[in-house]
Design a protein around this motif. Structure first.
Motif, PDB file in Angstrom:
ATOM      1  N   SER A  51     -18.377   4.193  -5.643  1.00  0.00           N
ATOM      2  CA  SER A  51     -19.778   4.030  -5.232  1.00  0.00           C
ATOM      3  C   SER A  51     -19.866   3.545  -3.788  1.00  0.00           C
ATOM      4  N   LEU A  52     -18.909   2.702  -3.384  1.00  0.00           N
ATOM      5  CA  LEU A  52     -18.843   2.269  -1.987  1.00  0.00           C
ATOM      6  C   LEU A  52     -18.623   3.471  -1.083  1.00  0.00           C
ATOM      7  N   LEU A  53     -17.680   4.310  -1.466  1.00  0.00           N
ATOM      8  CA  LEU A  53     -17.361   5.500  -0.680  1.00  0.00           C
ATOM      9  C   LEU A  53     -18.583   6.401  -0.536  1.00  0.00           C
ATOM     10  N   GLU A  54     -19.309   6.567  -1.613  1.00  0.00           N
ATOM     11  CA  GLU A  54     -20.480   7.449  -1.610  1.00  0.00           C
ATOM     12  C   GLU A  54     -21.555   6.967  -0.637  1.00  0.00           C
ATOM     13  N   LYS A  55     -21.661   5.640  -0.455  1.00  0.00           N
ATOM     14  CA  LYS A  55     -22.722   5.066   0.376  1.00  0.00           C
ATOM     15  C   LYS A  55     -22.317   4.870   1.835  1.00  0.00           C
ATOM     16  N   ILE A  56     -21.063   5.110   2.178  1.00  0.00           N
ATOM     17  CA  ILE A  56     -20.630   4.948   3.568  1.00  0.00           C
ATOM     18  C   ILE A  56     -21.396   5.924   4.455  1.00  0.00           C
ATOM     19  N   ALA A  57     -21.946   5.407   5.550  1.00  0.00           N
ATOM     20  CA  ALA A  57     -22.821   6.214   6.409  1.00  0.00           C
ATOM     21  C   ALA A  57     -22.066   7.053   7.428  1.00  0.00           C
ATOM     22  N   ASP A  58     -20.913   6.581   7.873  1.00  0.00           N
ATOM     23  CA  ASP A  58     -20.153   7.257   8.924  1.00  0.00           C
ATOM     24  C   ASP A  58     -19.156   8.234   8.307  1.00  0.00           C
ATOM     25  N   PRO A  59     -19.272   9.527   8.602  1.00  0.00           N
ATOM     26  CA  PRO A  59     -18.355  10.523   8.023  1.00  0.00           C
ATOM     27  C   PRO A  59     -16.884  10.233   8.324  1.00  0.00           C
ATOM     28  N   ASN A  60     -16.606   9.731   9.540  1.00  0.00           N
ATOM     29  CA  ASN A  60     -15.217   9.435   9.891  1.00  0.00           C
ATOM     30  C   ASN A  60     -14.669   8.270   9.063  1.00  0.00           C
ATOM     31  N   VAL A  61     -15.490   7.233   8.889  1.00  0.00           N
ATOM     32  CA  VAL A  61     -15.075   6.091   8.072  1.00  0.00           C
ATOM     33  C   VAL A  61     -14.908   6.530   6.620  1.00  0.00           C
TER      34      VAL A  61
ATOM     35  N   ILE B 137     -11.552   8.175   6.195  1.00  0.00           N
ATOM     36  CA  ILE B 137     -10.439   7.217   6.155  1.00  0.00           C
ATOM     37  C   ILE B 137     -10.404   6.499   4.812  1.00  0.00           C
ATOM     38  N   MET B 138     -11.585   6.081   4.333  1.00  0.00           N
ATOM     39  CA  MET B 138     -11.649   5.393   3.047  1.00  0.00           C
ATOM     40  C   MET B 138     -11.205   6.304   1.911  1.00  0.00           C
ATOM     41  N   GLN B 139     -11.531   7.572   2.008  1.00  0.00           N
ATOM     42  CA  GLN B 139     -11.102   8.526   0.985  1.00  0.00           C
ATOM     43  C   GLN B 139      -9.580   8.580   0.925  1.00  0.00           C
ATOM     44  N   MET B 140      -8.948   8.575   2.092  1.00  0.00           N
ATOM     45  CA  MET B 140      -7.485   8.574   2.147  1.00  0.00           C
ATOM     46  C   MET B 140      -6.920   7.307   1.509  1.00  0.00           C
ATOM     47  N   ALA B 141      -7.563   6.163   1.785  1.00  0.00           N
ATOM     48  CA  ALA B 141      -7.092   4.893   1.223  1.00  0.00           C
ATOM     49  C   ALA B 141      -7.217   4.892  -0.298  1.00  0.00           C
ATOM     50  N   ILE B 142      -8.366   5.349  -0.794  1.00  0.00           N
ATOM     51  CA  ILE B 142      -8.609   5.367  -2.241  1.00  0.00           C
ATOM     52  C   ILE B 142      -7.680   6.346  -2.946  1.00  0.00           C
ATOM     53  N   ASN B 143      -7.425   7.476  -2.289  1.00  0.00           N
ATOM     54  CA  ASN B 143      -6.560   8.498  -2.889  1.00  0.00           C
ATOM     55  C   ASN B 143      -5.091   8.100  -2.894  1.00  0.00           C
ATOM     56  N   GLY B 144      -4.766   7.031  -2.167  1.00  0.00           N
ATOM     57  CA  GLY B 144      -3.375   6.597  -2.119  1.00  0.00           C
ATOM     58  C   GLY B 144      -2.492   7.514  -1.298  1.00  0.00           C
ATOM     59  N   ASN B 145      -3.023   7.970  -0.150  1.00  0.00           N
ATOM     60  CA  ASN B 145      -2.246   8.870   0.714  1.00  0.00           C
ATOM     61  C   ASN B 145      -0.948   8.238   1.209  1.00  0.00           C
ATOM     62  N   ILE B 146      -0.941   6.909   1.305  1.00  0.00           N
ATOM     63  CA  ILE B 146       0.288   6.199   1.660  1.00  0.00           C
ATOM     64  C   ILE B 146       0.926   5.688   0.374  1.00  0.00           C
ATOM     65  N   THR B 147       2.097   6.176   0.066  1.00  0.00           N
ATOM     66  CA  THR B 147       2.760   5.787  -1.181  1.00  0.00           C
ATOM     67  C   THR B 147       3.317   4.372  -1.084  1.00  0.00           C
ATOM     68  N   LYS B 148       3.575   3.770  -2.233  1.00  0.00           N
ATOM     69  CA  LYS B 148       4.156   2.427  -2.266  1.00  0.00           C
ATOM     70  C   LYS B 148       5.524   2.422  -1.597  1.00  0.00           C
ATOM     71  N   GLN B 149       6.262   3.504  -1.755  1.00  0.00           N
ATOM     72  CA  GLN B 149       7.589   3.587  -1.148  1.00  0.00           C
ATOM     73  C   GLN B 149       7.499   3.538   0.376  1.00  0.00           C
ATOM     74  N   VAL B 150       6.542   4.286   0.928  1.00  0.00           N
ATOM     75  CA  VAL B 150       6.350   4.281   2.383  1.00  0.00           C
ATOM     76  C   VAL B 150       5.899   2.901   2.848  1.00  0.00           C
ATOM     77  N   TYR B 151       4.937   2.316   2.137  1.00  0.00           N
ATOM     78  CA  TYR B 151       4.417   0.992   2.497  1.00  0.00           C
ATOM     79  C   TYR B 151       5.530  -0.058   2.464  1.00  0.00           C
ATOM     80  N   ASP B 152       6.303  -0.069   1.399  1.00  0.00           N
ATOM     81  CA  ASP B 152       7.386  -1.051   1.270  1.00  0.00           C
ATOM     82  C   ASP B 152       8.404  -0.901   2.394  1.00  0.00           C
ATOM     83  N   ASP B 153       8.680   0.334   2.782  1.00  0.00           N
ATOM     84  CA  ASP B 153       9.636   0.574   3.865  1.00  0.00           C
ATOM     85  C   ASP B 153       9.109   0.019   5.188  1.00  0.00           C
ATOM     86  N   VAL B 154       7.803   0.188   5.405  1.00  0.00           N
ATOM     87  CA  VAL B 154       7.186  -0.343   6.622  1.00  0.00           C
ATOM     88  C   VAL B 154       7.244  -1.871   6.627  1.00  0.00           C
ATOM     89  N   ILE B 155       6.867  -2.483   5.506  1.00  0.00           N
ATOM     90  CA  ILE B 155       6.800  -3.942   5.417  1.00  0.00           C
ATOM     91  C   ILE B 155       8.188  -4.583   5.438  1.00  0.00           C
TER      92      ILE B 155
END
Length: 500
Positions: free
Chosen positions: A348-358, A361-379
């Motif tokens: 519902s937050l995503l649906e109400k976001i006014a800026d298409p670019n934002v 980005i939020m869609q990518m975050a919600i979809n999990g475009n960055i896997t846990k394996q990639v994140y753990d490697d970075v951290i």
């Protein structure tokens, strides 16, 4: 061709000189520093109520800048009256007694809406102050309102589609920088004496630079981080946006909760690293010219410049920033909604976001475009490598700080800058171009201070940044104070020459 036109920063210095000469008792709110305001109130030339009313007039006069989302006129006036009453009895709440401060709208202030610049949060009113606000109030500060920002802090222009595009303090149709653009414009135009923003990848330092102000990003963890609409626990931090380095020192003392340990620094013998590769690439000519002039002035003052690069900094930085934020955003916002807005979901937050670019980005975050394996490697591997690179740079080269332009370019027009901006005749992506120099310090968690340097022919300001080792915040601020003095002395000489 010779011109006597003063730059925006020179005009500010001239205003101070004229004020000193005339001893005018009518105090201007234009870039009025905390220390100046406190001095004027102590001698009876200014009251908190008068200062507040001037700030409110500025807000109304500059409503087209969209600097504020919420203005607490009644609450601020009540507090100003209280501060003035105490002052008549020689009673003081704390070191910020009666000072007007603007707060970015992703930092919780009890009783005021906290929109984070997005429609879904428009009706959310926190019942408790965030710890940083608690410390400001305990020090006697007056919160005038909540400032506009890039939606959910996911951008650097503050072109907000829901609450209006924040206009630059100098030219209103140019970007203010972001994501803390509203705070910077408010302080630069005298709508507040000082302000707080948040910085993920440059969101305090960039708008400070583009509006002729000082912006300070502390070491991560130096200030409390609770009570924020945060998108990254690894990178996010609150930071002050003020008119001078001394104000940043004062606010750092209040926000950190540490005793005032102001260190006296001599420029003679100070060693500053100058990493030419990456930080000095493809800079707008006037910024390059003024930065080189400053380096020469610092050298004349006894500073030792160490021309050594941070090897592979660009490659490392590219692997760290985006994966961290994208992965942490989903977890942080999920917990935030559950605690503060249980009727909202990520969808519902995503649906109400006014800026298409934002929204993208939020869609990518919600979809999990960055896997846990990639994140753990970075951290666990890449970010520690980057932190070690900086640590080794400081120790091996025995440098106290590194210095470089805060941004590669000055502000560009709001219209047409959503996707790309012009830099040296070429259209480049807006977001990575502006955060190019500020992002690395954010990724490793070290302190960064942007100081006003000069302005373009159009009067658009730009700054110079210094970074120091982790937890060297007080020393970095002391170094910044000396650099600021060098810059302002040069401006005074320029003004005097033009006036002859």
């Amino acid at each position: 061709m010779v011109t006597n036109k003063l730059s925006a920063n020179e005009d500010y210095i001239k205003m101070k000189i004229d004020s000193e000469k005339t001893k005018n008792t009518e105090i201007s709110m234009n870039k009025l520093s905390i220390n100046e305001a406190l001095t004027q109130m102590s001698i009876g030339s200014l009251t908190s109520e008068k200062m507040l009313k001037q700030a409110l007039i500025r807000i109304d006069q500059n409503s087209d800048r969209h600097a504020f989302i919420t203005v607490d006129r009644e609450g601020a006036l009540k507090q100003a009256t209280h501060c003035d009453s105490l002052r008549t009895k020689s009673e003081y709440i704390g070191p910020l007694h009666g000072i007007i401060i603007a707060i970015k709208d992703n930092i919780h202030v009890a009783g005021l809406p906290n929109t984070a610049g997005t429609p879904a949060f428009s009706n959310f009113i926190p019942s408790e102050d965030s710890p940083v606000i608690g410390r400001l109030k305990k020090a006697g500060a007056i919160i005038i309102g909540k400032t506009n920002m890039h939606e959910l802090a996911y951008g650097i222009t503050s072109d907000n589609k829901a609450f209006g595009s924040v206009g630059n303090a100098i030219l209103g149709n140019y970007i203010a920088g972001g994501s803390s653009g509203g705070t910077a414009t408010a302080v630069a135009l005298g709508m507040a004496v000082a302000g707080l923003g948040t910085d993920t990848g440059g969101s305090v330092r960039i708008p400070a630079s583009l509006n002729g102000l000082v912006g300070f990003r502390p070491s991560v963890g130096r200030y409390p981080s609770e009570g924020l609409t945060s998108i990254s626990h690894t990178r996010d931090t609150v930071g002050p946006i003020v008119s001078c380095v001394r104000d940043a020192q004062l606010l750092d003392t209040v926000l950190s909760g540490e005793p005032d340990k102001t260190e006296e620094i001599s420029l003679r013998g100070l060693r500053l690293g100058v990493p030419r590769e990456y930080f000095y690439d493809n800079i707008e000519p006037i910024i390059a010219q003024k930065t080189e002039l400053l380096l020469a002035q610092l050298q004349d003052a006894g500073v030792e410049l160490v021309y050594t690069d941070l090897e592979n900094i660009g490659e490392l930085n590219a692997q760290v920033g985006f994966p961290i934020v994208l992965c942490e955003t989903k977890k942080l916002l999920s917990a935030y909604l559950k605690l503060n807005l249980p009727t909202e979901t990520l969808d519902s937050l995503l649906e109400k976001i006014a800026d298409p670019n934002v929204k993208g980005i939020m869609q990518m975050a919600i979809n999990g475009n960055i896997t846990k394996q990639v994140y753990d490697d970075v951290i666990e591997r890449i970010r520690p490598d980057m932190q070690q690179l900086y640590s080794t740079y400081f120790t091996t080269n025995k440098v106290d700080a590194i210095i470089f332009p805060t941004t590669l370019l000055s502000a560009r027009p709001i219209k047409g800058s959503e996707e790309t901006v012009e830099l040296n005749g070429i259209q480049t992506p807006t977001f990575p171009t502006y955060i190019h120099n500020t992002d690395p310090a954010s990724n490793v968690g070290i302190p960064g201070l942007s100081i006003p340097l000069s302005s373009t022919a159009e009067g658009l300001p730009f700054g110079v940044e210094i970074n120091g080792p982790i937890n060297s915040d007080r020393r970095l601020l002391a170094i910044g104070l000396q650099i600021e003095n060098i810059i302002q002395k040069a401006m005074r000489r320029s003004i005097e020459t033009k006036g002859e």
